[in-house]
Design a protein around this motif. Sequence first.
Motif, PDB file in Angstrom:
ATOM      1  N   TYR A  57       0.874  -1.287   0.035  1.00  0.00           N
ATOM      2  CA  TYR A  57      -0.223   0.362  -0.295  1.00  0.00           C
ATOM      3  C   TYR A  57       0.599   1.488   0.105  1.00  0.00           C
ATOM      4  O   TYR A  57       0.554   2.272  -0.553  1.00  0.00           O
ATOM      5  N   GLN A  58       1.888   1.360   0.978  1.00  0.00           N
ATOM      6  CA  GLN A  58       3.083   2.477   0.867  1.00  0.00           C
ATOM      7  C   GLN A  58       3.255   2.341  -0.632  1.00  0.00           C
ATOM      8  O   GLN A  58       3.654   4.090  -1.275  1.00  0.00           O
ATOM      9  N   LEU A  59       3.783   1.445  -0.858  1.00  0.00           N
ATOM     10  CA  LEU A  59       4.270   1.562  -2.610  1.00  0.00           C
ATOM     11  C   LEU A  59       3.184   1.973  -3.261  1.00  0.00           C
ATOM     12  O   LEU A  59       4.163   3.468  -4.761  1.00  0.00           O
ATOM     13  N   LEU A  60       2.224   2.149  -3.670  1.00  0.00           N
ATOM     14  CA  LEU A  60       1.105   2.932  -4.041  1.00  0.00           C
ATOM     15  C   LEU A  60       1.599   4.003  -4.154  1.00  0.00           C
ATOM     16  O   LEU A  60       1.065   4.392  -5.695  1.00  0.00           O
ATOM     17  N   ILE A  61       0.641   4.371  -2.622  1.00  0.00           N
ATOM     18  CA  ILE A  61       0.693   5.524  -3.014  1.00  0.00           C
ATOM     19  C   ILE A  61       2.225   6.350  -3.260  1.00  0.00           C
ATOM     20  O   ILE A  61       1.997   7.493  -3.652  1.00  0.00           O
ATOM     21  N   ASP A  62       3.103   6.242  -2.984  1.00  0.00           N
ATOM     22  CA  ASP A  62       4.732   6.152  -3.648  1.00  0.00           C
ATOM     23  C   ASP A  62       4.244   6.773  -4.893  1.00  0.00           C
ATOM     24  O   ASP A  62       4.478   8.134  -5.380  1.00  0.00           O
ATOM     25  N   ALA A  63       3.619   5.608  -5.616  1.00  0.00           N
ATOM     26  CA  ALA A  63       3.680   5.752  -7.355  1.00  0.00           C
ATOM     27  C   ALA A  63       2.762   6.290  -7.621  1.00  0.00           C
ATOM     28  O   ALA A  63       2.707   7.402  -8.513  1.00  0.00           O
ATOM     29  N   LEU A  64       1.430   7.205  -6.517  1.00  0.00           N
ATOM     30  CA  LEU A  64       0.499   7.239  -7.603  1.00  0.00           C
ATOM     31  C   LEU A  64       1.006   8.713  -7.189  1.00  0.00           C
ATOM     32  O   LEU A  64       0.412   9.850  -7.928  1.00  0.00           O
ATOM     33  N   ARG A  65       1.787   9.594  -5.770  1.00  0.00           N
ATOM     34  CA  ARG A  65       2.112  10.563  -6.077  1.00  0.00           C
ATOM     35  C   ARG A  65       2.724  11.428  -6.695  1.00  0.00           C
ATOM     36  O   ARG A  65       3.475  13.130  -6.935  1.00  0.00           O
ATOM     37  N   GLU A  66       3.997  10.064  -7.881  1.00  0.00           N
ATOM     38  CA  GLU A  66       4.712  10.853  -9.390  1.00  0.00           C
ATOM     39  C   GLU A  66       4.396  10.887  -9.690  1.00  0.00           C
ATOM     40  O   GLU A  66       4.861  11.082 -11.078  1.00  0.00           O
ATOM     41  N   THR A  67       2.639  10.455 -10.679  1.00  0.00           N
ATOM     42  CA  THR A  67       2.091  10.982 -11.135  1.00  0.00           C
ATOM     43  C   THR A  67       1.184  12.052 -11.074  1.00  0.00           C
ATOM     44  O   THR A  67       1.195  12.465 -10.076  1.00  0.00           O
ATOM     45  N   PRO A  68       0.700  11.686 -12.636  1.00  0.00           N
ATOM     46  CA  PRO A  68      -0.284  13.282 -12.751  1.00  0.00           C
ATOM     47  C   PRO A  68      -0.907  12.998 -11.984  1.00  0.00           C
ATOM     48  O   PRO A  68      -2.314  14.622 -11.584  1.00  0.00           O
ATOM     49  N   PHE A  69      -1.810  11.914 -11.564  1.00  0.00           N
ATOM     50  CA  PHE A  69      -2.793  11.806 -11.178  1.00  0.00           C
ATOM     51  C   PHE A  69      -2.936  12.765  -9.489  1.00  0.00           C
ATOM     52  O   PHE A  69      -4.493  12.886  -8.853  1.00  0.00           O
ATOM     53  N   TRP A  70      -2.362  12.372  -8.405  1.00  0.00           N
ATOM     54  CA  TRP A  70      -2.086  13.467  -7.346  1.00  0.00           C
ATOM     55  C   TRP A  70      -2.671  14.724  -7.467  1.00  0.00           C
ATOM     56  O   TRP A  70      -1.225  15.143  -8.103  1.00  0.00           O
ATOM     57  N   ASP A  71      -3.275  15.124  -7.314  1.00  0.00           N
ATOM     58  CA  ASP A  71      -3.070  16.509  -7.094  1.00  0.00           C
ATOM     59  C   ASP A  71      -3.673  16.925  -8.296  1.00  0.00           C
ATOM     60  O   ASP A  71      -2.953  18.849  -8.522  1.00  0.00           O
ATOM     61  N   ARG A  72      -3.438  16.890  -9.942  1.00  0.00           N
ATOM     62  CA  ARG A  72      -3.399  17.573 -10.784  1.00  0.00           C
ATOM     63  C   ARG A  72      -4.365  17.284 -11.449  1.00  0.00           C
ATOM     64  O   ARG A  72      -5.340  17.738 -12.328  1.00  0.00           O
ATOM     65  N   TYR A  73      -4.757  15.687 -12.053  1.00  0.00           N
ATOM     66  CA  TYR A  73      -5.900  15.058 -12.188  1.00  0.00           C
ATOM     67  C   TYR A  73      -6.964  14.937 -11.841  1.00  0.00           C
ATOM     68  O   TYR A  73      -8.294  14.652 -11.829  1.00  0.00           O
ATOM     69  N   PHE A  74      -6.941  14.445 -10.150  1.00  0.00           N
ATOM     70  CA  PHE A  74      -7.793  14.169  -8.997  1.00  0.00           C
ATOM     71  C   PHE A  74      -6.943  15.293  -8.300  1.00  0.00           C
ATOM     72  O   PHE A  74      -6.092  15.209  -7.345  1.00  0.00           O
ATOM     73  N   LYS A  75      -7.869  15.366  -6.498  1.00  0.00           N
ATOM     74  CA  LYS A  75      -7.684  15.826  -5.800  1.00  0.00           C
ATOM     75  C   LYS A  75      -7.863  14.484  -4.589  1.00  0.00           C
ATOM     76  O   LYS A  75      -8.774  14.601  -4.502  1.00  0.00           O
TER      77      LYS A  75
END
Length: 121
Positions: A77-95
């Motif tokens: 789960y921690q690796l997932l969150i770290d990965a998502l934060r390095e994509t435009p998903f996190w705070d660019r496409y979605f809040k």
Amino acid sequence: MPAEEAEATVTAFMLVKTTPEWLAMTVQERADAFTTQVLPVIKARTTGVRSRFYDTEFYSARVTDVWVWEADDHHAYQLLIDALRETPFWDRYFKVVDLLVGAENGYARAYGLDPVATITT
């Protein structure tokens, strides 16, 4: 499998709200962005993670989608969150509005009980 032997998975209910940038894209551009910018990073950085997506914009103005992530363990789960934060998903496409994280039937494992669930057919 008895409750005390059951392996606990981590389930995260990720409540998100779409951004104007995401909504400005066509449906095909959104699908392409997710499959080319988000999924490859998740696949490269994690294992043992599954997801399901629920649209909620018809019922809520605060949260437009609920993404359910299930991970084999807390490290995945921690690796997932770290990965998502390095994509435009996190705070660019979605809040990310909120994260609700739990382990299914945790109380049963803690007390050595069989899980109680409702099943209807």
